[in-house]
Design a protein around this motif. Structure first.
Motif, PDB file in Angstrom:
ATOM      1  N   SER A   1       0.825  -1.216   0.000  1.00  0.00           N
ATOM      2  CA  SER A   1       0.000   0.000   0.000  1.00  0.00           C
ATOM      3  C   SER A   1       0.861   1.268   0.000  1.00  0.00           C
ATOM      4  N   LYS A   2       0.363   2.293  -0.727  1.00  0.00           N
ATOM      5  CA  LYS A   2       1.050   3.584  -0.770  1.00  0.00           C
ATOM      6  C   LYS A   2       0.326   4.608   0.104  1.00  0.00           C
ATOM      7  N   SER A   3      -0.427   4.132   1.078  1.00  0.00           N
ATOM      8  CA  SER A   3      -1.121   5.034   1.995  1.00  0.00           C
ATOM      9  C   SER A   3      -0.120   5.775   2.867  1.00  0.00           C
ATOM     10  N   ILE A   4      -0.528   6.911   3.383  1.00  0.00           N
ATOM     11  CA  ILE A   4       0.357   7.728   4.221  1.00  0.00           C
ATOM     12  C   ILE A   4       0.824   6.940   5.435  1.00  0.00           C
ATOM     13  N   GLY A   5      -0.081   6.141   6.019  1.00  0.00           N
ATOM     14  CA  GLY A   5       0.272   5.364   7.208  1.00  0.00           C
ATOM     15  C   GLY A   5       1.358   4.340   6.925  1.00  0.00           C
ATOM     16  N   VAL A   6       1.241   3.610   5.817  1.00  0.00           N
ATOM     17  CA  VAL A   6       2.242   2.602   5.458  1.00  0.00           C
ATOM     18  C   VAL A   6       3.586   3.259   5.138  1.00  0.00           C
ATOM     19  N   ILE A   7       3.545   4.345   4.388  1.00  0.00           N
ATOM     20  CA  ILE A   7       4.783   5.068   4.069  1.00  0.00           C
ATOM     21  C   ILE A   7       5.444   5.561   5.346  1.00  0.00           C
ATOM     22  N   PHE A   8       4.652   6.069   6.274  1.00  0.00           N
ATOM     23  CA  PHE A   8       5.180   6.560   7.545  1.00  0.00           C
ATOM     24  C   PHE A   8       5.904   5.452   8.305  1.00  0.00           C
ATOM     25  N   TYR A   9       5.281   4.285   8.412  1.00  0.00           N
ATOM     26  CA  TYR A   9       5.894   3.182   9.154  1.00  0.00           C
ATOM     27  C   TYR A   9       7.151   2.662   8.454  1.00  0.00           C
ATOM     28  N   LYS A  10       7.153   2.661   7.125  1.00  0.00           N
ATOM     29  CA  LYS A  10       8.346   2.219   6.400  1.00  0.00           C
ATOM     30  C   LYS A  10       9.504   3.189   6.616  1.00  0.00           C
ATOM     31  N   VAL A  11       9.233   4.482   6.538  1.00  0.00           N
ATOM     32  CA  VAL A  11      10.282   5.478   6.776  1.00  0.00           C
ATOM     33  C   VAL A  11      10.793   5.378   8.211  1.00  0.00           C
TER      34      VAL A  11
ATOM     35  N   ASN B   1      10.734   2.765  10.262  1.00  0.00           N
ATOM     36  CA  ASN B   1      11.502   1.536  10.427  1.00  0.00           C
ATOM     37  C   ASN B   1      12.860   1.627   9.740  1.00  0.00           C
ATOM     38  N   ASP B   2      12.899   2.286   8.595  1.00  0.00           N
ATOM     39  CA  ASP B   2      14.133   2.435   7.834  1.00  0.00           C
ATOM     40  C   ASP B   2      15.137   3.304   8.590  1.00  0.00           C
ATOM     41  N   LEU B   3      14.724   4.507   8.956  1.00  0.00           N
ATOM     42  CA  LEU B   3      15.660   5.493   9.506  1.00  0.00           C
ATOM     43  C   LEU B   3      15.976   5.291  10.978  1.00  0.00           C
ATOM     44  N   PHE B   4      15.049   4.708  11.729  1.00  0.00           N
ATOM     45  CA  PHE B   4      15.248   4.642  13.180  1.00  0.00           C
ATOM     46  C   PHE B   4      15.410   3.228  13.721  1.00  0.00           C
ATOM     47  N   VAL B   5      15.369   2.238  12.835  1.00  0.00           N
ATOM     48  CA  VAL B   5      15.700   0.862  13.240  1.00  0.00           C
ATOM     49  C   VAL B   5      16.850   0.346  12.385  1.00  0.00           C
TER      50      VAL B   5
ATOM     51  N   ILE C   1      14.760  11.874   5.423  1.00  0.00           N
ATOM     52  CA  ILE C   1      13.371  11.749   5.897  1.00  0.00           C
ATOM     53  C   ILE C   1      12.374  12.104   4.793  1.00  0.00           C
ATOM     54  N   PRO C   2      12.502  13.275   4.145  1.00  0.00           N
ATOM     55  CA  PRO C   2      11.577  13.541   3.028  1.00  0.00           C
ATOM     56  C   PRO C   2      11.862  12.644   1.818  1.00  0.00           C
ATOM     57  N   ALA C   3      13.149  12.356   1.572  1.00  0.00           N
ATOM     58  CA  ALA C   3      13.517  11.578   0.383  1.00  0.00           C
ATOM     59  C   ALA C   3      12.943  10.172   0.429  1.00  0.00           C
ATOM     60  N   LEU C   4      12.998   9.534   1.591  1.00  0.00           N
ATOM     61  CA  LEU C   4      12.487   8.166   1.693  1.00  0.00           C
ATOM     62  C   LEU C   4      10.972   8.109   1.568  1.00  0.00           C
ATOM     63  N   ALA C   5      10.295   9.173   1.984  1.00  0.00           N
ATOM     64  CA  ALA C   5       8.846   9.214   1.810  1.00  0.00           C
ATOM     65  C   ALA C   5       8.507   9.126   0.322  1.00  0.00           C
ATOM     66  N   VAL C   6       9.310   9.790  -0.508  1.00  0.00           N
ATOM     67  CA  VAL C   6       9.118   9.731  -1.958  1.00  0.00           C
ATOM     68  C   VAL C   6       9.448   8.338  -2.477  1.00  0.00           C
ATOM     69  N   VAL C   7      10.556   7.757  -2.004  1.00  0.00           N
ATOM     70  CA  VAL C   7      10.953   6.413  -2.448  1.00  0.00           C
ATOM     71  C   VAL C   7       9.848   5.402  -2.173  1.00  0.00           C
ATOM     72  N   TYR C   8       9.309   5.428  -0.950  1.00  0.00           N
ATOM     73  CA  TYR C   8       8.288   4.451  -0.578  1.00  0.00           C
ATOM     74  C   TYR C   8       6.926   4.759  -1.191  1.00  0.00           C
TER      75      TYR C   8
END
Length: 225
Positions: free
Chosen positions: A118-128, A130-134, A185-192
């Motif tokens: 999913s490309k929903s805001i919620g899914v993108i948020f969790y992916k970013v 998890n990526d940047l802070f885990v 942070i903004p760049a990964l939101a675009v990637v996902y």
């Protein structure tokens, strides 16, 4: 340690922000064009099919080129590569970022397995998140700090301060993390926000600017001392 790392980032904040702005604008244009401009969509979909067909091989070669070859060429043209280290640095850049490309591809696939397509805001948020802070905090930043420390130590493991001194490893990791958070942070939101097969190609475009900044700051420090 955080204060020292922040001081290094703050002293080079202009370079980080300039790279960030370039990445954000480029990413926004690509994302908008993909969903709104028909011929651009078709062109990127062809790239996505190439990525799907060749899988990890594509990720290794493309990431090696965008994260290694292009930044190295720019450093070389700017004379920021010390004399006598051109070949060793080129080999390092090529192989380190080829392996990193496979790693990131595997991580993106794991993100899809965990959070879905999913490309929903919620899914993108969790992916970013998890990526940047885990992933970055516990794996990517420390590993990158160790290998770039190895490069700085002329590829002598016994002289790698990041291995011999845990405080040095933490300090370098924090420096990388702050630089990463500023830019990505903004760049990964675009990637996902892109389809899965286009996430690595978009990541590679962003990576080129990021590696150039980090390599420039590290080479400048090495040549100064």
């Amino acid at each position: 340690m955080f204060t020292q790392a922040w001081a290094r980032c703050r002293s080079n904040l202009k370079a980080n922000l300039m790279a960030g702005v370039c990445i954000w604008i480029t990413g926004a244009i690509i994302c908008f064009s993909y969903y709104k401009v028909g011929y651009f969509t078709d062109w990127l979909d062809q790239l996505g099919r190439l990525k799907k067909e060749h899988g990890f091989l594509y990720s290794a070669l493309a990431t090696s080129f965008f994260g290694g070859v292009i930044p190295f060429a720019c450093l070389l043209l700017q004379r920021n590569v010390p004399e006598g280290k051109k070949v060793s640095w080129l080999i390092f850049f090529i192989f380190f970022w080829a392996i990193k490309g496979i790693e990131v591809d595997a991580f993106y696939r794991l993100q899809v397995f965990i959070f879905g397509e999913s490309k929903s805001i919620g899914v993108i948020f969790y992916k970013v998140l998890n990526d940047l802070f885990v992933y970055c905090v516990f794996w990517s930043a420390p590993v990158t700090a160790i290998f770039y420390g190895w490069k700085q130590a002329d590829f002598a493991w016994s002289d790698v301060q990041e291995i011999r001194n845990p405080r040095k490893l933490v300090s370098e990791s924090i420096f990388l993390l702050i630089s990463t958070w500023i830019i990505w942070i903004p760049a990964l939101a675009v990637v996902y926000a892109m389809p899965s097969n286009l996430q690595i190609p978009c990541f590679n475009l962003n990576l080129c600017f990021f590696v150039l900044v980090i390599s420039y700051l590290n080479s400048k420090r090495e040549m100064a001392g």
